[in-house]
Design a protein around this motif. Structure first.
Motif, PDB file in Angstrom:
ATOM      1  N   GLU A  25      -8.011   4.905  -3.114  1.00  0.00           N
ATOM      2  CA  GLU A  25      -9.113   3.969  -2.994  1.00  0.00           C
ATOM      3  C   GLU A  25     -10.220   4.344  -3.995  1.00  0.00           C
ATOM      4  O   GLU A  25     -10.607   5.497  -4.107  1.00  0.00           O
ATOM      5  CB  GLU A  25      -9.663   4.006  -1.566  1.00  0.00           C
ATOM      6  CG  GLU A  25     -10.948   3.247  -1.338  1.00  0.00           C
ATOM      7  CD  GLU A  25     -10.779   1.758  -1.587  1.00  0.00           C
ATOM      8  OE1 GLU A  25     -11.681   1.176  -2.204  1.00  0.00           O
ATOM      9  OE2 GLU A  25      -9.750   1.179  -1.172  1.00  0.00           O
TER      10      GLU A  25
ATOM     11  N   SER B 159      -5.475   0.925   0.258  1.00  0.00           N
ATOM     12  CA  SER B 159      -6.277   1.108  -0.947  1.00  0.00           C
ATOM     13  C   SER B 159      -6.562  -0.225  -1.623  1.00  0.00           C
ATOM     14  O   SER B 159      -5.631  -0.972  -1.957  1.00  0.00           O
ATOM     15  CB  SER B 159      -5.557   2.040  -1.931  1.00  0.00           C
ATOM     16  OG  SER B 159      -6.210   2.067  -3.180  1.00  0.00           O
ATOM     17  N   ASN B 160      -7.848  -0.513  -1.844  1.00  0.00           N
ATOM     18  CA  ASN B 160      -8.224  -1.732  -2.557  1.00  0.00           C
ATOM     19  C   ASN B 160      -7.799  -1.698  -4.014  1.00  0.00           C
ATOM     20  O   ASN B 160      -7.694  -2.752  -4.657  1.00  0.00           O
ATOM     21  CB  ASN B 160      -9.737  -1.954  -2.453  1.00  0.00           C
ATOM     22  CG  ASN B 160     -10.153  -2.479  -1.098  1.00  0.00           C
ATOM     23  OD1 ASN B 160      -9.698  -3.535  -0.662  1.00  0.00           O
ATOM     24  ND2 ASN B 160     -11.022  -1.747  -0.420  1.00  0.00           N
TER      25      ASN B 160
ATOM     26  N   HIS C 210       0.801  -1.233   0.000  1.00  0.00           N
ATOM     27  CA  HIS C 210       0.000   0.000   0.000  1.00  0.00           C
ATOM     28  C   HIS C 210       0.829   1.276   0.000  1.00  0.00           C
ATOM     29  O   HIS C 210       0.413   2.302   0.544  1.00  0.00           O
ATOM     30  CB  HIS C 210      -0.956   0.030   1.199  1.00  0.00           C
ATOM     31  CG  HIS C 210      -1.985  -1.059   1.191  1.00  0.00           C
ATOM     32  ND1 HIS C 210      -3.007  -1.128   0.258  1.00  0.00           N
ATOM     33  CD2 HIS C 210      -2.151  -2.137   2.010  1.00  0.00           C
ATOM     34  CE1 HIS C 210      -3.754  -2.200   0.507  1.00  0.00           C
ATOM     35  NE2 HIS C 210      -3.252  -2.827   1.552  1.00  0.00           N
TER      36      HIS C 210
END
Length: 372
Positions: A116, A173-174, A110
Motif C-alpha cells: 500500500e 493494497s490500493n 490483491h
C-alpha cells in the motif's frame, strides 16, 4: 410481509445506529420486488439538517468493483488476459522480474505482493496501519493536494513487498487498483475515470454516481466526519476533499439506490459476461487494513451467511465516510448502507481498536436485513 422485511423493524434498527453514535445513516433494502429505504440522524451536526435516503456519498473501495468490471469488459473483448504479466502492459511502472511475475489477476485480487502506498503519500500515517502511532495531521495538510497516480504507484512498488506474487493470503493494497486504472488507460487511450463512467456507470443507468474530478460533492450530500480513533475530537468534516490520492481505486460518489442497482445488474450478467463474472467470484483470502481476512475475488467480497445464502459486494471507507453493499447470489435480497462517521473506535494502550456500541448496532441492522 415477512419478518425479514418489516419496515418498522428496519427503521428502528437504523435509528439504533444513529443513537449509538453515528451522526447520520441511510440505507436501501430490496427483497424480490419490494424496496425499503430509510434514514436516521443528521447530515450536518452544526445545523441539524437531517440525512435523507437520496443523498450522494463517497463510498470508498466499493469503487474497486466498478474498476474491476471495466477491466473484465476488456477481457471479454480479448484486449486483456487475466494471466498476462502486468510488465507486458506497463513495463515502465512495474519493471523487471516483478513485472514479469505479477499478473493482471494478482492485481485485481490483491495477491501481487505490492504494498500500500498510502503511508508514504501521507507522511504522518507512516506507521499505518499501526494506528496508535499515527496522527491525523496529514488529512488537513493534504485536503487539496493533487496527487499523480504514477507517483503513488512508484511509492507502492518501491516499498517492501508484502509477499511473493500470487501467494496467499494476499494483502489489500490500493497500489494494485491504481495500476489497473493505468492499464485501462493504456489499452483504451482514454483516462480510466472516463472509461469507467462510459462503460460501467452509464451502461448501468446510474444517474447519481460519478468519479469526481474536483474536491466538492455535487448535489445533496451528507458531511463526512472523521474521528481517527478519537484523536480528532470532535470529529472533523472532510467531505470536501481532493480524492486524487486514491482516484478510480476508491473515489466513487454514489447513492444507496444506485449501488443496489449496480450490483444487481453486475451479478445478473448485464455488465460483464457470465464467464467473467465467474472469474470475479473465484476468491482467495486477503488481509484487509484492519487485519481481518476477506474472502476476496476480482473486486468482489464474498460473505456467507449460514442458513441464508451467499452475498457478494464490497465495503468501503474514506475520510469521514463509509459504505457497504451486499447482494445475495440469487439477486433477491440486497442491502446498501452509508454512514457519515469513520474510525469511531478508540484505541487501547496496545493500539487495538476497542468495541463501540456502533459496532453492535451496525451488526444488528445487517443481521436483521440478511437473516430476519
Amino acid at each position: 410481509m415477512t419478518n425479514t422485511f418489516d419496515p418498522e423493524k428496519l427503521q428502528t434498527a437504523l435509528e439504533n445506529i444513529h443513537h449509538a453514535g453515528i451522526p447520520g445513516v441511510f440505507a436501501e433494502v430490496r427483497d424480490h420486488d419490494r424496496t425499503w429505504s430509510g434514514a436516521a440522524g443528521v447530515a450536518d451536526v452544526t445545523t441539524g439538517r437531517p440525512v435523507t435516503t437520496e443523498m450522494r456519498h463517497r463510498v470508498g473501495s466499493l469503487t474497486k468493483t466498478f474498476t474491476a468490471a471495466a477491466v473484465l469488459q476488456l477481457v471479454d473483448q480479448g484486449e486483456i488476459d487475466l494471466d498476462d504479466p502486468i510488465g507486458g502492459y506497463l513495463p515502465h511502472l512495474v519493471p523487471g522480474d516483478r513485472g514479469a511475475s505479477i499478473t493482471v489477476r494478482m492485481l485485481i485480487n490483491h495477491t501481487s505482493g505490492l504494498a500500500e502506498y498510502l503511508p508514504y503519500a501521507y507522511p504522518s500515517l507512516a506507521a499505518f496501519p499501526a494506528m496508535a502511532k499515527t496522527t491525523p495531521q496529514s488529512l488537513d495538510d493534504h485536503r487539496f493536494t493533487r496527487f499523480h497516480p504514477a507517483d503513488l504507484i512508484a511509492l507502492g512498488v518501491a516499498a517492501p513487498a508484502t509477499g511473493a506474487p500470487g501467494s496467499t493470503p494476499g494483502v489489500y493494497s490500493n497500489t494494485n487498483y491504481l495500476l489497473m486504472c493505468e492499464l485501462l488507460e493504456s489499452i483504451t487511450g482514454i483516462p480510466a475515470a472516463k472509461y469507467i463512467t462510459r462503460n460501467v456507470i452509464e451502461r448501468a443507468g446510474l444517474q447519481h454516481t460519478e468519479l469526481p474530478t474536483d474536491p466538492p460533492i455535487t448535489g445533496p450530500y451528507s458531511h463526512h466526519y472523521e474521528s481517527w480513533f478519537g484523536m480528532i475530537d470532535p470529529p472533523r468534516d472532510f467531505s470536501i476533499y481532493d480524492m486524487s490520492f486514491v482516484g478510480p481505486a476508491a473515489s466513487l460518489i454514489s447513492t444507496v439506490a444506485d449501488l443496489n442497482r449496480f450490483y444487481g445488474l453486475l451479478l445478473s450478467g448485464d455488465i460483464i459476461s457470465s464467464a467473467s463474472l465467474s472469474q470475479m467470484q473465484r476468491t482467495v483470502p486477503v488481509i484487509a487494513f484492519d487485519g481481518k481476512t476477506l474472502d476476496y475475488g476480482l473486486g468482489l467480497q464474498k460473505t456467507t451467511v449460514p442458513g441464508h445464502g451467499t452475498y457478494w459486494g464490497h465495503e468501503g471507507s474514506v475520510w469521514g465516510g463509509g459504505a457497504v453493499s451486499m447482494t445475495r447470489a440469487d439477486g433477491n435480497r440486497q442491502l446498501s448502507l452509508a454512514v457519515n462517521l469513520q474510525r469511531w473506535n478508540r484505541l487501547d494502550s496496545a493500539g487495538k481498536p476497542q468495541p463501540h456500541p456502533i459496532d453492535a448496532a451496525l451488526q444488528a441492522f445487517t443481521q436483521l436485513v440478511l437473516c430476519g
